[in-house]
Design an enzyme around this catalytic site. Structure first.
Site, mmCIF file in Angstrom:
data_model
loop_
_atom_site.group_PDB
_atom_site.id
_atom_site.type_symbol
_atom_site.label_atom_id
_atom_site.label_comp_id
_atom_site.label_asym_id
_atom_site.label_seq_id
_atom_site.Cartn_x
_atom_site.Cartn_y
_atom_site.Cartn_z
ATOM 1 N N HIS A 25 0.847 -1.199 0.000
ATOM 2 C CA HIS A 25 0.000 0.000 0.000
ATOM 3 C C HIS A 25 0.875 1.239 0.000
ATOM 4 C CE1 HIS A 25 0.726 -0.363 4.372
ATOM 5 N NE2 HIS A 25 0.337 0.898 4.489
ATOM 6 N N TYR A 36 11.737 4.583 0.268
ATOM 7 C CA TYR A 36 10.610 5.020 -0.563
ATOM 8 C C TYR A 36 9.705 5.982 0.191
ATOM 9 C CZ TYR A 36 12.380 0.764 -2.652
ATOM 10 O OH TYR A 36 13.202 -0.206 -3.153
ATOM 11 N N HIS A 83 0.739 5.685 1.014
ATOM 12 C CA HIS A 83 0.067 6.842 1.579
ATOM 13 C C HIS A 83 0.594 8.066 0.859
ATOM 14 C CE1 HIS A 83 -1.466 4.530 4.973
ATOM 15 N NE2 HIS A 83 -0.233 4.085 5.215
#
Length: 177
Positions: free
Chosen positions: A59, A146, A61
């Protein structure tokens, strides 16, 4: 069934959680360059600013700001997801299909929160930058490659050891942990 209503604010700033359908996948970090390209192409087609981001295995954000007079974040996410999926499929990475024949890489929805003020922005950015620690991927936020945390450090917004001795609380569109 609850009717979910999104808050479309032209020129707004929003916090998003976008998740792969397979929560055991690591496709986002395994193919981070394909994801970055999907963002780059989408941003060139329909402008937006990435204020903060963290890409985790299954996932991501993002805090995103849209241009004035534009509130279509859904179209941007649809394009990013599509470009990433097709980038994987055309490079030979197997991507499963659902019963309708559509690619089944992403969860159909995403979680969104409208940023209300500077305090809310800071809270959400802190959550983003601390998230790799929360998920047990690294011991300190700066250890995760990342993340926009590195951009914040270079700009002098945060110190390089930020988040090393604390915990950011909250659950922003994620299950568990």
């Amino acid at each position: 069934m609850v009717r979910y209503r999104r808050n479309f604010v032209p020129g707004g700033t929003f916090f998003f959680t976008v998740t792969l359908d397979d929560r055991e996948s690591s496709a986002l970090v395994d193919h981070v360059d394909t994801l970055r390209n999907a963002f780059r192409v989408t941003r060139a087609e329909r402008s937006f600013t990435v204020d903060a981001i963290v890409i985790l295995p299954d996932h991501l954000h993002v805090i995103m700001t849209l241009p004035d007079h534009d509130s279509d974040f859904s179209g941007r996410w649809r394009r990013i997801k599509s470009l990433f999926t097709h980038g994987l499929a055309t490079s030979g990475v197997p991507v499963t299909r659902n019963h309708r024949g559509d690619f089944a890489l992403w969860q159909r929805r995403f979680w969104e929160h409208t940023i209300r003020d500077d305090t809310d922005f800071e809270r959400c950015a802190d959550y983003i930058h601390y998230n790799p620690v929360k998920h047990g991927l690294v011991a300190a936020p700066a250890d995760w490659p990342y993340s926009s945390l590195h951009r914040y450090v270079r700009a002098g917004v945060l110190p390089s050891d930020w988040g090393g001795a604390g915990e950011i609380n909250g659950n922003f569109g994620e299950r568990g942990n």
